[in-house]
Motif scaffolding. Structure first.
Motif, mmCIF file in Angstrom:
data_model
loop_
_atom_site.group_PDB
_atom_site.id
_atom_site.type_symbol
_atom_site.label_atom_id
_atom_site.label_comp_id
_atom_site.label_asym_id
_atom_site.label_seq_id
_atom_site.Cartn_x
_atom_site.Cartn_y
_atom_site.Cartn_z
ATOM 1 N N ARG A 181 0.798 -1.232 0.000
ATOM 2 C CA ARG A 181 0.000 0.000 0.000
ATOM 3 C C ARG A 181 0.829 1.280 0.000
ATOM 4 O O ARG A 181 0.681 2.148 0.849
ATOM 5 C CB ARG A 181 -0.981 -0.019 1.170
ATOM 6 N N ILE A 182 1.683 1.409 -0.980
ATOM 7 C CA ILE A 182 2.416 2.654 -1.160
ATOM 8 C C ILE A 182 1.440 3.668 -1.751
ATOM 9 O O ILE A 182 0.854 3.432 -2.801
ATOM 10 C CB ILE A 182 3.629 2.454 -2.085
ATOM 11 N N ALA A 183 1.260 4.761 -1.065
ATOM 12 C CA ALA A 183 0.340 5.810 -1.521
ATOM 13 C C ALA A 183 1.050 7.155 -1.407
ATOM 14 O O ALA A 183 1.477 7.543 -0.317
ATOM 15 C CB ALA A 183 -0.940 5.811 -0.684
ATOM 16 N N THR A 184 1.159 7.835 -2.523
ATOM 17 C CA THR A 184 1.897 9.095 -2.587
ATOM 18 C C THR A 184 0.936 10.280 -2.703
ATOM 19 O O THR A 184 -0.012 10.257 -3.497
ATOM 20 C CB THR A 184 2.854 9.083 -3.796
ATOM 21 N N HIS A 185 1.216 11.310 -1.938
ATOM 22 C CA HIS A 185 0.462 12.576 -2.026
ATOM 23 C C HIS A 185 0.599 13.096 -3.457
ATOM 24 O O HIS A 185 1.706 13.095 -4.020
ATOM 25 C CB HIS A 185 1.069 13.560 -1.025
ATOM 26 N N PRO A 186 -0.493 13.561 -4.069
ATOM 27 C CA PRO A 186 -0.422 14.021 -5.465
ATOM 28 C C PRO A 186 0.660 15.068 -5.732
ATOM 29 O O PRO A 186 1.272 15.059 -6.798
ATOM 30 C CB PRO A 186 -1.815 14.599 -5.720
ATOM 31 N N ALA A 187 0.941 15.927 -4.765
ATOM 32 C CA ALA A 187 1.951 16.973 -4.976
ATOM 33 C C ALA A 187 3.368 16.405 -5.052
ATOM 34 O O ALA A 187 4.281 17.095 -5.499
ATOM 35 C CB ALA A 187 1.874 18.003 -3.851
ATOM 36 N N PHE A 188 3.553 15.142 -4.662
ATOM 37 C CA PHE A 188 4.885 14.548 -4.630
ATOM 38 C C PHE A 188 5.053 13.404 -5.635
ATOM 39 O O PHE A 188 6.103 12.769 -5.650
ATOM 40 C CB PHE A 188 5.212 14.062 -3.212
ATOM 41 N N ARG A 189 4.034 13.166 -6.461
ATOM 42 C CA ARG A 189 4.162 12.120 -7.481
ATOM 43 C C ARG A 189 5.257 12.506 -8.475
ATOM 44 O O ARG A 189 5.464 13.671 -8.782
ATOM 45 C CB ARG A 189 2.841 11.931 -8.224
ATOM 46 N N VAL A 218 9.260 6.104 -4.457
ATOM 47 C CA VAL A 218 9.329 4.645 -4.343
ATOM 48 C C VAL A 218 10.783 4.190 -4.361
ATOM 49 O O VAL A 218 11.179 3.308 -3.590
ATOM 50 C CB VAL A 218 8.500 3.948 -5.441
ATOM 51 N N LYS A 219 11.600 4.809 -5.178
ATOM 52 C CA LYS A 219 13.027 4.461 -5.200
ATOM 53 C C LYS A 219 13.682 4.780 -3.856
ATOM 54 O O LYS A 219 14.538 4.025 -3.383
ATOM 55 C CB LYS A 219 13.731 5.158 -6.352
ATOM 56 N N GLU A 220 13.281 5.860 -3.225
ATOM 57 C CA GLU A 220 13.792 6.200 -1.889
ATOM 58 C C GLU A 220 13.325 5.164 -0.866
ATOM 59 O O GLU A 220 14.102 4.756 0.006
ATOM 60 C CB GLU A 220 13.324 7.594 -1.468
ATOM 61 N N ILE A 221 12.068 4.740 -0.980
ATOM 62 C CA ILE A 221 11.539 3.715 -0.084
ATOM 63 C C ILE A 221 12.313 2.411 -0.265
ATOM 64 O O ILE A 221 12.642 1.728 0.716
ATOM 65 C CB ILE A 221 10.025 3.518 -0.317
ATOM 66 N N VAL A 222 12.616 2.071 -1.500
ATOM 67 C CA VAL A 222 13.375 0.844 -1.769
ATOM 68 C C VAL A 222 14.752 0.915 -1.117
ATOM 69 O O VAL A 222 15.204 -0.049 -0.483
ATOM 70 C CB VAL A 222 13.478 0.564 -3.285
#
Length: 168
Positions: free
Chosen positions: A86-94, A99-103
């Protein structure tokens, strides 16, 4: 940018991000989230499995980690892995590579917890998303079906799921 455990005070924001992500999914695919039980998210927060990416003092993204996912990964669930959900990104940060940072963060988290794999899944048929996960370093392993009686959120009862894995 900081990755921190979510707190009970973040739960309304988490659901806002889930709603925004679902709206985005509906624009780009026929497979989208069908909502989540608030008690599940509260449990994840208390178990420190729900995370937030804070950027510019805003919750830019949320995600969930786990060490087991037997309904989806079946016999492979025995492997030492961290599962991302459930990766969910705020629209202003898409589009900012969160996701690469999360990885990258998850690689460290996995090693600290004695895990050898990072795994994730997504609804099959979204080639753009599949290719994005591959660009993040994941290997595409094919698809899996979910037993209809599995104790999972409703959207898992709609079709097959693409599996992604990264070996550390």
């Amino acid at each position: 940018m900081k990755i921190l455990n979510s707190t009970p005070a973040d739960i309304d924001t988490i659901f806002e991000l889930y709603d925004q992500a679902t709206a985005y999914q509906k624009l780009h695919t026929t497979r989208y989230w069908l909502g989540f039980d608030r008690a599940l998210v509260e449990e994840e927060v208390l178990a420190q499995r729900q995370w937030k990416v804070v950027k510019e003092e805003v919750i830019a993204c949320v995600f969930v980690t786990g060490f087991s996912d037997p309904h989806i990964w079946k016999e492979r669930d025995a492997d030492p892995a961290v599962y991302l959900h459930r990766i969910a990104t705020h629209p202003a940060f898409r589009g900012q590579g969160l996701v690469k940072e999360i990885v990258e963060w998850t690689k460290r988290y996995a090693r600290e917890n004695g895990k050898k794999f990072i795994r994730m899944d997504t609804g099959s048929g979204n080639d753009k998303l599949n290719n994005y996960y591959i660009s993040c370093g994941f290997n595409y392993l094919g698809t899996t079906g979910i037993h209809p009686d599995a104790d999972l959120p409703l959207h898992y009862k709609k079709g097959d799921y693409s599996l992604f894995e990264m070996e550390l």
